[in-house]
Motif scaffolding. Structure first.
Motif, mmCIF file in Angstrom:
data_model
loop_
_atom_site.group_PDB
_atom_site.id
_atom_site.type_symbol
_atom_site.label_atom_id
_atom_site.label_comp_id
_atom_site.label_asym_id
_atom_site.label_seq_id
_atom_site.Cartn_x
_atom_site.Cartn_y
_atom_site.Cartn_z
ATOM 1 N N GLY A 30 18.276 -25.529 8.618
ATOM 2 C CA GLY A 30 17.363 -26.184 8.529
ATOM 3 C C GLY A 30 16.976 -26.255 9.770
ATOM 4 N N PHE A 31 17.809 -26.485 10.920
ATOM 5 C CA PHE A 31 17.702 -26.618 12.137
ATOM 6 C C PHE A 31 17.091 -25.456 12.413
ATOM 7 C CE2 PHE A 31 19.893 -30.305 11.935
ATOM 8 C CZ PHE A 31 19.192 -31.409 12.999
ATOM 9 N N SER A 32 17.157 -23.536 11.925
ATOM 10 C CA SER A 32 17.906 -22.566 12.491
ATOM 11 C C SER A 32 15.361 -22.404 12.052
ATOM 12 C CB SER A 32 18.006 -21.612 12.233
ATOM 13 O OG SER A 32 19.637 -22.148 12.897
ATOM 14 N N SER A 33 15.355 -22.908 10.939
ATOM 15 C CA SER A 33 14.008 -22.590 10.834
ATOM 16 C C SER A 33 12.959 -23.495 11.858
ATOM 17 C CB SER A 33 13.840 -22.969 9.076
ATOM 18 O OG SER A 33 14.616 -22.329 8.656
ATOM 19 N N ILE A 34 13.158 -25.100 12.133
ATOM 20 C CA ILE A 34 13.080 -26.062 12.764
ATOM 21 C C ILE A 34 12.244 -24.770 14.301
ATOM 22 C CG2 ILE A 34 12.396 -27.997 13.859
ATOM 23 C CD1 ILE A 34 13.920 -28.951 11.691
ATOM 24 N N GLY A 35 13.671 -24.817 14.891
ATOM 25 C CA GLY A 35 13.404 -24.111 15.792
ATOM 26 C C GLY A 35 12.277 -22.219 15.851
ATOM 27 N N PHE A 36 12.512 -21.877 14.640
ATOM 28 C CA PHE A 36 11.902 -20.267 14.360
ATOM 29 C C PHE A 36 10.133 -21.043 14.511
ATOM 30 C CE2 PHE A 36 9.736 -17.624 11.442
ATOM 31 C CZ PHE A 36 10.071 -16.401 12.805
ATOM 32 N N ALA A 37 10.086 -22.206 13.564
ATOM 33 C CA ALA A 37 8.678 -22.695 14.174
ATOM 34 C C ALA A 37 8.211 -22.816 15.867
ATOM 35 C CB ALA A 37 8.363 -24.059 13.027
ATOM 36 N N ILE A 38 9.052 -23.183 16.225
ATOM 37 C CA ILE A 38 8.788 -23.972 17.479
ATOM 38 C C ILE A 38 8.366 -22.581 18.163
ATOM 39 C CG2 ILE A 38 9.467 -24.773 19.780
ATOM 40 C CD1 ILE A 38 11.315 -26.961 18.281
ATOM 41 N N ARG A 39 9.256 -22.321 17.912
ATOM 42 C CA ARG A 39 9.092 -20.583 19.029
ATOM 43 C C ARG A 39 7.810 -19.743 17.984
ATOM 44 N NH1 ARG A 39 8.986 -14.816 17.199
ATOM 45 N NH2 ARG A 39 10.341 -13.597 19.062
ATOM 46 N N LEU A 40 6.942 -19.816 16.861
ATOM 47 C CA LEU A 40 6.249 -19.605 16.785
ATOM 48 C C LEU A 40 4.914 -19.970 17.223
ATOM 49 C CD1 LEU A 40 6.231 -18.134 12.605
ATOM 50 C CD2 LEU A 40 6.213 -16.825 14.967
ATOM 51 N N VAL A 41 4.550 -21.405 16.927
ATOM 52 C CA VAL A 41 3.950 -22.154 18.007
ATOM 53 C C VAL A 41 3.976 -21.739 19.470
ATOM 54 C CG1 VAL A 41 3.626 -24.999 18.898
ATOM 55 C CG2 VAL A 41 4.208 -24.173 16.469
ATOM 56 N N ARG A 42 4.976 -21.679 19.937
ATOM 57 C CA ARG A 42 4.230 -21.478 20.958
ATOM 58 C C ARG A 42 4.015 -19.616 21.518
ATOM 59 N NH1 ARG A 42 10.110 -22.862 24.242
ATOM 60 N NH2 ARG A 42 9.973 -25.417 23.700
ATOM 61 N N ARG A 43 4.075 -18.679 20.844
ATOM 62 C CA ARG A 43 3.706 -17.369 20.895
ATOM 63 C C ARG A 43 2.105 -17.748 20.702
ATOM 64 N NH1 ARG A 43 4.859 -12.390 15.934
ATOM 65 N NH2 ARG A 43 3.840 -11.608 16.378
ATOM 66 N N LEU A 44 1.606 -18.594 19.770
ATOM 67 C CA LEU A 44 0.689 -18.639 19.245
ATOM 68 C C LEU A 44 -0.082 -19.189 20.295
ATOM 69 C CD1 LEU A 44 0.989 -17.410 16.295
ATOM 70 C CD2 LEU A 44 -0.945 -18.953 15.848
ATOM 71 N N GLY A 45 0.432 -20.444 20.806
ATOM 72 C CA GLY A 45 -0.126 -21.500 21.708
ATOM 73 C C GLY A 45 -0.665 -20.310 23.312
ATOM 74 N N LYS A 46 0.177 -20.238 23.570
ATOM 75 C CA LYS A 46 0.026 -19.304 25.233
ATOM 76 C C LYS A 46 -1.179 -18.351 24.893
ATOM 77 C CE LYS A 46 4.479 -17.572 25.413
ATOM 78 N NZ LYS A 46 5.961 -15.879 25.557
#
Length: 345
Positions: free
Chosen positions: A230-246
């Motif tokens: 569960g927490f790994s999935s949340i971390g992965f989602a945050i990583r994707l948000v940062r990737r697009l947010g750049k």
């Protein structure tokens, strides 16, 4: 005591508040938040999509009847009885909301719509769980607000992010090599990634619930595995948000100020929505109390509170939406007046 006696009101607030908080955090990561109406529509449709789960489960009914092996039964049930139907209906909402007539939405908009759909689903599911387990709703609300609600939001973010990457492709650096294979992979991950993560999260929980005679060590391992996924999935989602947010990070003072104002507007929008929801809960609780309780004195207190909360919520929503619509154009015009500010397309 009147508030505690009106348990559905407290449960309603506990169910929806975590979802709104997570939604605000996702919106705050976007430089150009999408139209509030579409975000709220994604949230509402995400909650309403639960009504389609029966239809979404029909194609998988034949796969769920696996006798004799309890572990295989729970694995199939997690993947095809829970994860696949739930993620299919959420992805349908994301695709419908993020598609315009002539062009696709901004990549980060798709992420926000994905989060809104997932969190709307989570808020409704959360409310159902808390109402069903009134004897332990406090502990359940705390646990689900920390993990389950953000997890559903993360799955929506992951689906929305891969949808944005699949649509935008080279603009987000996704197709640097093996373009055809990368395009197919990203389109597949729109559904496969959230389904796989959801199934992996639910399988240990289903095993704990439905397989008797598990040892204490096995139970500890299963519970730890679910929390880790569960927490790994949340971390992965945050990583994707940062990737697009750049690709959308503000580079000028004007853009940063505009982003700050948009975030404040969105905070008020979410507060207004939450206040209105709490007011509706108060009002419905009061009506229920009026019909079932012969002593109706409490209803005379709860009904005005409900109406007041609804009016405050509606006022915040209307006022902030008006400020958003008029202020957005004014901020865009101001940004275009600065030579150093990037022009909005």
């Amino acid at each position: 005591m009147l508030l505690l006696e009106s348990l559905p009101t407290v449960i309603g607030a506990a169910a929806i508040a975590p979802a709104l908080l997570v939604l605000w955090l996702v919106i705050a990561a976007d430089e150009r938040p999408g139209p509030p109406v579409k975000v709220w529509l994604a949230f509402v449709l995400g909650a309403a999509s639960i009504s389609l789960l029966g239809l979404a489960r029909i194609p998988f009914n034949a796969l769920l009847a696996i006798p004799d092996n309890p572990w295989a039964t729970q694995a199939v049930r997690a993947a095809f009885g829970v994860a696949a139907p739930e993620e299919i209906v959420k992805v349908l909402v994301i695709v419908a909301i993020s598609t315009r007539r002539r062009a696709f939405a901004d990549p980060m908009d798709t992420v926000v719509y994905g989060a809104a759909a997932g969190l709307g689903f989570a808020a409704y599911e959360n409310l159902a769980y808390l109402v069903q387990h009134k004897d332990m709703w406090r502990a359940l609300a705390a646990l689900r607000s920390v993990l389950t609600v953000p997890f559903h939001g993360a799955l929506g973010i992951i689906a929305g992010a891969y949808l944005a990457i699949a649509r935008s492709g080279g603009a987000l650096g996704a197709y640097r090599g093996h373009r055809d294979w990368a395009r197919i992979t990203n389109w597949a991950l729109v559904l496969v990634a959230p389904v796989a993560l959801h199934a992996a999260f639910d399988f240990p929980l289903l095993a704990l619930q439905r397989i008797p005679d598990l040892g204490s060590t096995t139970r500890l391992l299963l519970g730890s595995a679910s929390v880790l996924i569960g927490f790994s999935s949340i971390g992965f989602a945050i990583r994707l948000v940062r990737r697009l947010g750049k690709h959308h990070a503000p580079r000028t003072d004007v853009a940063r100020e505009r982003l700050s104002q948009l975030r404040r507007m969105w905070a008020l929008l979410l507060i207004g929505g939450g206040t209105g929801f709490a007011g509706v809960c108060f009002l419905l609780t009061s009506l229920h109390h009026w019909y079932v309780n012969p002593e109706r004195n409490a209803s005379f207190i709860l009904v005005p509170i409900g109406f007041t909360s609804i009016l405050i919520g509606l006022a915040l929503l209307i006022a902030t939406t008006a400020v958003y619509l008029f202020g957005r154009n004014r901020m865009r015009t101001a940004a275009e007046g600065f030579p150093s500010a990037p022009r909005q397309s």
